[in-house]
Design an enzyme around this catalytic site. Structure first.
Site, PDB file in Angstrom:
ATOM      1  N   GLY A 187     -27.642  38.255  -5.653  1.00 47.89           N
ATOM      2  CA  GLY A 187     -28.505  38.922  -6.619  1.00 47.89           C
ATOM      3  C   GLY A 187     -27.842  40.123  -7.265  1.00 47.89           C
ATOM      4  O   GLY A 187     -27.373  41.005  -6.569  1.00 47.89           O
ATOM      5  N   SER A 188     -27.792  40.179  -8.598  1.00 47.84           N
ATOM      6  CA  SER A 188     -27.002  41.216  -9.241  1.00 47.84           C
ATOM      7  C   SER A 188     -27.199  41.169 -10.752  1.00 47.84           C
ATOM      8  O   SER A 188     -28.099  40.517 -11.263  1.00 47.84           O
ATOM      9  CB  SER A 188     -25.525  41.023  -8.886  1.00 47.84           C
ATOM     10  OG  SER A 188     -25.172  39.652  -8.983  1.00 47.84           O
TER      11      SER A 188
END
EC number: 4.1.1.65
Length: 250
Positions: free
Chosen positions: A208-209
């Site tokens: 997640g980013s």
């Protein structure tokens, strides 16, 4: 060969194939799978073994690395990430890509430019690709916080890595990999001096980013907030092209 498209004239065979798993994910997935087998087959603790089995499958899915068809038009800037466009704003490029770092490497000029922010959920492919082909001029890693990557301030506060690529015509495009709430490691594949083809893999961010792209001055985005983009395939902008685009929310 089955699963291979030989050309764009309809010749060759095509069928669905499992995407490759990046080596960063193989070792983590195999560790989880091994622990799952231990608890299921030796200890007999299904309450631990089955969640580990699911975790192993999730890790393999997260680190999938599918092939992409890269547009070959010279003046396009491609999406470096899979995900949703969450922000399009006018801002200064990162300070780290503007300053003279003492090495003589090229930098970005000061001045307002368009920034396109792409948020990657844990369900997206997390292999990042260069939006343009050229020479890597800078790779700057900065430790930081781990606030939600969807927030605008994540560009300045979170752990991040800036990459600057200079095309053969001298046009430079900077982009930033930003770690999010659950991301804990940015893994680079490139270093200054490397020569990249457009759409080539440059790194990944675990779990997640977000990726920010800084378009050259005088260039507007050809995407809209809320649009889903694909790394190495979706055109974010055309160099030197300006103008408002409109769409219908569905």
């Amino acid at each position: 060969m089955a699963g291979e498209i030989l050309d764009n004239k309809g010749r060759g065979e095509a069928e669905w194939e499992w995407p490759a798993i990046h080596p960063e994910g193989r070792k983590l997935g195999l560790i989880a799978a091994g622990l799952s087998a231990f608890f299921l087959l030796i200890v007999g603790w299904g309450i631990i073994g089955w969640p580990l089995a699911l975790a192993s499958a999730g890790i393999f899915a997260f680190f999938r690395d599918p092939e992409r068809v890269v547009p070959q038009t010279d003046n396009v800037i491609l999406s470096p990430a899979d995900g949703i466009v969450t922000l399009i704003t006018e801002t200064q490029p990162p300070f780290e890509l503007q300053i003279d770092d003492g090495t003589g490497a090229a930098c970005l000029p000061s001045g307002m430019v368009t920034r396109v922010s792409i948020f990657m959920s844990v369900f997206d492919v997390h292999i990042n690709r260069t939006p343009v082909g050229g020479t890597v001029r800078r790779v700057v890693y900065i430790p930081g916080r781990a606030i939600s990557a969807q927030l605008d301030k994540a560009s300045e506060e979170n752990e991040r890595q800036h990459i600057l690529v200079e095309r053969s015509d001298g046009i430079r495009v900077g982009f930033t990999q930003i770690a999010g709430l659950v991301a804990r490691r940015i893994v680079p594949f490139v270093k200054p001096g490397d020569i990249l083809a457009k759409g080539q893999r440059v790194g990944l961010i675990r779990f997640g980013s977000r990726v920010d792209v800084y378009l050259p001055a005088g260039t507007d985005a050809r995407v809209m907030t809320g649009q889903r983009v694909v790394a190495g395939e979706t055109v974010l902008a055309e160099i030197g092209m300006r103008g408002l685009i409109e769409g219908i929310s569905q």
